[in-house]
Write a protein that holds these residues in place. Structure first.
Motif, PDB file in Angstrom:
ATOM      1  N   ASP A   1     -12.558   3.789  -0.732  1.00 16.36           N
ATOM      2  CA  ASP A   1     -12.023   4.154   1.320  1.00 16.36           C
ATOM      3  C   ASP A   1     -10.696   3.908   1.085  1.00 16.36           C
ATOM      4  OD1 ASP A   1     -11.750   2.927   3.974  1.00 16.36           O
ATOM      5  OD2 ASP A   1     -10.973   0.867   3.808  1.00 16.36           O
ATOM      6  N   LEU A   2     -10.028   4.885   0.385  1.00 18.30           N
ATOM      7  CA  LEU A   2      -8.403   4.476  -0.288  1.00 18.30           C
ATOM      8  C   LEU A   2      -8.357   6.351   1.099  1.00 18.30           C
ATOM      9  CD1 LEU A   2      -8.795   5.134  -4.283  1.00 18.30           C
ATOM     10  CD2 LEU A   2      -8.564   3.163  -2.929  1.00 18.30           C
ATOM     11  N   GLN A   3      -6.699   5.616   1.118  1.00 17.06           N
ATOM     12  CA  GLN A   3      -5.921   6.590   1.936  1.00 17.06           C
ATOM     13  C   GLN A   3      -5.897   8.088   1.032  1.00 17.06           C
ATOM     14  OE1 GLN A   3      -1.706   5.317   3.105  1.00 17.06           O
ATOM     15  NE2 GLN A   3      -1.332   7.622   2.015  1.00 17.06           N
ATOM     16  N   TRP A   4      -6.682   9.269   1.282  1.00 19.14           N
ATOM     17  CA  TRP A   4      -6.508  10.604   1.860  1.00 19.14           C
ATOM     18  C   TRP A   4      -5.635  11.432   2.331  1.00 19.14           C
ATOM     19  CZ3 TRP A   4      -7.303  10.418  -3.554  1.00 19.14           C
ATOM     20  CH2 TRP A   4      -7.441  12.092  -3.569  1.00 19.14           C
ATOM     21  N   PRO A   5      -4.511  12.332   1.909  1.00 17.16           N
ATOM     22  CA  PRO A   5      -4.224  11.993   0.865  1.00 17.16           C
ATOM     23  C   PRO A   5      -3.361  11.203   0.358  1.00 17.16           C
ATOM     24  CG  PRO A   5      -2.992  13.735   1.910  1.00 17.16           C
ATOM     25  CD  PRO A   5      -4.308  12.958   2.666  1.00 17.16           C
ATOM     26  N   PRO A   6      -2.935  10.247  -0.887  1.00 18.69           N
ATOM     27  CA  PRO A   6      -2.366   9.529  -1.611  1.00 18.69           C
ATOM     28  C   PRO A   6      -0.762   9.362  -1.021  1.00 18.69           C
ATOM     29  CG  PRO A   6      -2.424  10.560  -3.247  1.00 18.69           C
ATOM     30  CD  PRO A   6      -3.575  11.410  -1.670  1.00 18.69           C
TER      31      PRO A   6
ATOM     32  N   PHE B   1      11.898   8.642   5.119  1.00 19.66           N
ATOM     33  CA  PHE B   1      10.710   8.348   3.912  1.00 19.66           C
ATOM     34  C   PHE B   1       9.387   8.444   3.640  1.00 19.66           C
ATOM     35  CE2 PHE B   1      14.061   4.959   5.683  1.00 19.66           C
ATOM     36  CZ  PHE B   1      15.185   4.982   4.436  1.00 19.66           C
ATOM     37  N   TYR B   2       8.613   9.141   3.207  1.00 20.97           N
ATOM     38  CA  TYR B   2       7.508   9.405   2.749  1.00 20.97           C
ATOM     39  C   TYR B   2       7.110   7.798   1.887  1.00 20.97           C
ATOM     40  CZ  TYR B   2       8.879  11.288  -1.663  1.00 20.97           C
ATOM     41  OH  TYR B   2       9.746  11.492  -2.415  1.00 20.97           O
ATOM     42  N   THR B   3       5.720   7.517   1.509  1.00 16.88           N
ATOM     43  CA  THR B   3       5.020   6.515   0.990  1.00 16.88           C
ATOM     44  C   THR B   3       4.149   7.281   0.000  1.00 16.88           C
ATOM     45  OG1 THR B   3       3.155   6.140   2.750  1.00 16.88           O
ATOM     46  CG2 THR B   3       5.397   5.498   3.266  1.00 16.88           C
TER      47      THR B   3
ATOM     48  N   ALA C   1      12.774   5.955  -5.702  1.00 14.88           N
ATOM     49  CA  ALA C   1      11.885   5.345  -5.376  1.00 14.88           C
ATOM     50  C   ALA C   1      12.919   3.697  -4.066  1.00 14.88           C
ATOM     51  CB  ALA C   1      11.690   4.522  -6.118  1.00 14.88           C
ATOM     52  N   VAL C   2      12.597   3.839  -3.033  1.00 11.55           N
ATOM     53  CA  VAL C   2      13.271   2.907  -2.460  1.00 11.55           C
ATOM     54  C   VAL C   2      13.210   0.987  -2.274  1.00 11.55           C
ATOM     55  CG1 VAL C   2      13.565   1.252   0.046  1.00 11.55           C
ATOM     56  CG2 VAL C   2      13.346   3.986  -0.250  1.00 11.55           C
ATOM     57  N   PRO C   3      14.561   0.394  -3.437  1.00 12.90           N
ATOM     58  CA  PRO C   3      13.564  -0.772  -3.494  1.00 12.90           C
ATOM     59  C   PRO C   3      13.525  -2.147  -2.138  1.00 12.90           C
ATOM     60  CG  PRO C   3      16.747   0.047  -4.233  1.00 12.90           C
ATOM     61  CD  PRO C   3      16.144   0.764  -3.172  1.00 12.90           C
ATOM     62  N   ALA C   4      12.321  -2.350  -3.137  1.00 14.96           N
ATOM     63  CA  ALA C   4      11.329  -3.494  -2.174  1.00 14.96           C
ATOM     64  C   ALA C   4      11.606  -4.443  -2.858  1.00 14.96           C
ATOM     65  CB  ALA C   4      10.529  -2.644  -1.281  1.00 14.96           C
ATOM     66  N   LEU C   5      11.175  -5.807  -2.976  1.00 15.73           N
ATOM     67  CA  LEU C   5      11.275  -7.283  -3.102  1.00 15.73           C
ATOM     68  C   LEU C   5      10.202  -7.766  -2.925  1.00 15.73           C
ATOM     69  CD1 LEU C   5      12.014  -9.166  -5.921  1.00 15.73           C
ATOM     70  CD2 LEU C   5      12.458 -10.702  -3.582  1.00 15.73           C
ATOM     71  N   LEU C   6       8.696  -7.589  -3.489  1.00 13.44           N
ATOM     72  CA  LEU C   6       7.478  -8.481  -3.260  1.00 13.44           C
ATOM     73  C   LEU C   6       7.072  -9.515  -4.318  1.00 13.44           C
ATOM     74  CD1 LEU C   6       5.348  -4.721  -3.610  1.00 13.44           C
ATOM     75  CD2 LEU C   6       5.670  -6.793  -1.379  1.00 13.44           C
ATOM     76  N   ARG C   7       6.597 -10.439  -3.327  1.00 15.48           N
ATOM     77  CA  ARG C   7       5.782 -11.963  -3.455  1.00 15.48           C
ATOM     78  C   ARG C   7       4.602 -12.339  -3.683  1.00 15.48           C
ATOM     79  NH1 ARG C   7       9.692 -15.596  -1.671  1.00 15.48           N
ATOM     80  NH2 ARG C   7      12.253 -14.813  -0.895  1.00 15.48           N
ATOM     81  N   THR C   8       4.779 -11.447  -5.395  1.00 15.80           N
ATOM     82  CA  THR C   8       3.179 -10.787  -5.943  1.00 15.80           C
ATOM     83  C   THR C   8       2.252 -11.768  -6.032  1.00 15.80           C
ATOM     84  OG1 THR C   8       3.381 -10.488  -7.727  1.00 15.80           O
ATOM     85  CG2 THR C   8       3.485  -9.009  -6.421  1.00 15.80           C
ATOM     86  N   GLU C   9       2.410 -13.510  -5.918  1.00 20.55           N
ATOM     87  CA  GLU C   9       2.085 -14.777  -6.146  1.00 20.55           C
ATOM     88  C   GLU C   9       0.854 -15.164  -5.173  1.00 20.55           C
ATOM     89  OE1 GLU C   9       2.033 -19.749  -6.282  1.00 20.55           O
ATOM     90  OE2 GLU C   9       3.950 -18.218  -5.458  1.00 20.55           O
ATOM     91  N   TRP C  10       1.578 -14.865  -3.871  1.00 22.17           N
ATOM     92  CA  TRP C  10       0.327 -14.318  -2.839  1.00 22.17           C
ATOM     93  C   TRP C  10      -0.235 -13.073  -2.094  1.00 22.17           C
ATOM     94  CZ3 TRP C  10       2.938 -12.566   1.201  1.00 22.17           C
ATOM     95  CH2 TRP C  10       4.288 -12.942   1.199  1.00 22.17           C
ATOM     96  N   TRP C  11       0.299 -12.056  -3.069  1.00 23.38           N
ATOM     97  CA  TRP C  11       0.461 -10.632  -1.939  1.00 23.38           C
ATOM     98  C   TRP C  11      -0.604  -9.826  -3.347  1.00 23.38           C
ATOM     99  CZ3 TRP C  11       0.252  -8.119   2.087  1.00 23.38           C
ATOM    100  CH2 TRP C  11      -0.098  -7.210   2.455  1.00 23.38           C
TER     101      TRP C  11
ATOM    102  N   ALA D   1       0.813  -2.156  -1.988  1.00 24.54           N
ATOM    103  CA  ALA D   1      -0.444  -1.163  -1.002  1.00 24.54           C
ATOM    104  C   ALA D   1       0.045   0.514  -1.099  1.00 24.54           C
ATOM    105  CB  ALA D   1      -0.276  -1.129   0.503  1.00 24.54           C
ATOM    106  N   PHE D   2       1.910   0.428  -1.208  1.00 23.59           N
ATOM    107  CA  PHE D   2       2.274   1.510  -0.867  1.00 23.59           C
ATOM    108  C   PHE D   2       3.818   1.381  -1.520  1.00 23.59           C
ATOM    109  CE2 PHE D   2       3.012   0.074   3.887  1.00 23.59           C
ATOM    110  CZ  PHE D   2       3.485  -0.334   3.790  1.00 23.59           C
ATOM    111  N   ILE D   3       4.397   2.510  -1.966  1.00 21.44           N
ATOM    112  CA  ILE D   3       5.542   1.667  -2.246  1.00 21.44           C
ATOM    113  C   ILE D   3       6.570   3.302  -1.306  1.00 21.44           C
ATOM    114  CG2 ILE D   3       7.253   3.287  -4.230  1.00 21.44           C
ATOM    115  CD1 ILE D   3       5.748   0.960  -5.091  1.00 21.44           C
ATOM    116  N   VAL D   4       8.197   3.464  -0.921  1.00 20.31           N
ATOM    117  CA  VAL D   4       8.070   4.276   0.212  1.00 20.31           C
ATOM    118  C   VAL D   4       9.580   4.981  -0.864  1.00 20.31           C
ATOM    119  CG1 VAL D   4       9.905   3.821   1.900  1.00 20.31           C
ATOM    120  CG2 VAL D   4       8.121   1.939   1.576  1.00 20.31           C
TER     121      VAL D   4
END
Length: 241
Positions: free
Chosen positions: A86-91, A99-101, A135-145, A149-152
């Motif tokens: 079920d992956l997004q295609w094209p990625p 912006f693009y992801t 790549a656009v800076p983004a902070l993700l709290r991966t303890e609960w995420w 999913a995607f990079i901008v």
């Protein structure tokens, strides 16, 4: 030492601690000596900063060229047939007008006090062609995420091209405290005076500290190893304590 665990869908992403590539994006392995061309790796603060994170590689076999024409994105690349899952295609796809992801299926497990921050790969700052993805800076709290999913990425200017090549890093990830827990405050007079005295001592000793490491590059730029010598001393002192 903190251990960062990861899982990924595409092994071609090759997450690893960022390395200085010479010859490569960091320049050529020219010595610090008169007549050499200056490269980013000659600068110790840049080298330490560049190697601070995790680099992620473009995982596909064919190049991707990203351009904008008449305000619309053009993604020129062959990713092959879509996968059966079920992956997004094209990625890669547009994300608004500027912006693009990319669907980065990478999970980095960090502790509750830490976060994952995306940013441009250090080669962006040494590039002279304007083709390195941003790549656009983004902070993700991966303890609960549990999934990035995607990079901008920032759009290239109209008529210019971002190029993703097999085996080239496309972004860097830093592991940072989840909260920027600090405030800004001016130094009091005593502390400011102490810092000023220390800076004057370094300046006054610079000829001695840099006596065997001063060199003139091919562009007539003077370099010396004062910071490098002091860093080496500071590391040695820290090991003794």
């Amino acid at each position: 030492m903190q251990e960062i665990k990861f899982r990924l869908v595409n092994s071609g992403l090759q997450p690893r601690r960022t390395k200085i590539e010479m010859p490569g994006w960091a320049g050529k392995p020219e010595p610090r000596t008169d007549g050499s061309h200056e490269y980013a790796w000659h600068c110790v603060p840049f080298t330490e900063g560049a190697q601070y994170g995790i680099e992620i590689f473009y995982p596909y076999e064919n190049e991707l060229h990203v351009t904008k024409k008449n305000g619309e994105f053009v993604f020129d690349g062959d990713f092959g047939p879509p996968p059966e899952d079920d992956l997004q295609w094209p990625p890669f796809r547009s994300f608004g007008r500027e912006f693009y992801t990319y669907q980065l299926l990478l999970d980095l497990k960090v502790g509750k006090d830490w976060a994952v921050r995306t940013e441009p790969h250090p080669r962006f700052y040494t590039d002279t062609t304007g083709t390195v993805p941003i790549a656009v800076p983004a902070l993700l709290r991966t303890e609960w995420w549990p999934m990035i999913a995607f990079i901008v990425f920032k759009s290239p200017p109209e008529g210019e091209t971002h190029i993703f090549r097999p085996g080239e890093p496309m972004l860097q990830i830093l592991i940072l405290p989840v909260t920027a827990d600090f405030t800004l405050a001016p130094m009091d007079e005593e502390e400011a005076a102490e810092r000023e005295m220390r800076s004057r001592r370094i300046h006054g000793s610079r000829e001695t500290l840099a006596g065997d490491s001063t060199w003139l590059s091919s562009t007539d730029t003077v370099f010396d190893g004062t910071y490098r010598h002091l860093l080496r001393a500071a590391k040695a002192k820290a090991k003794e304590q």
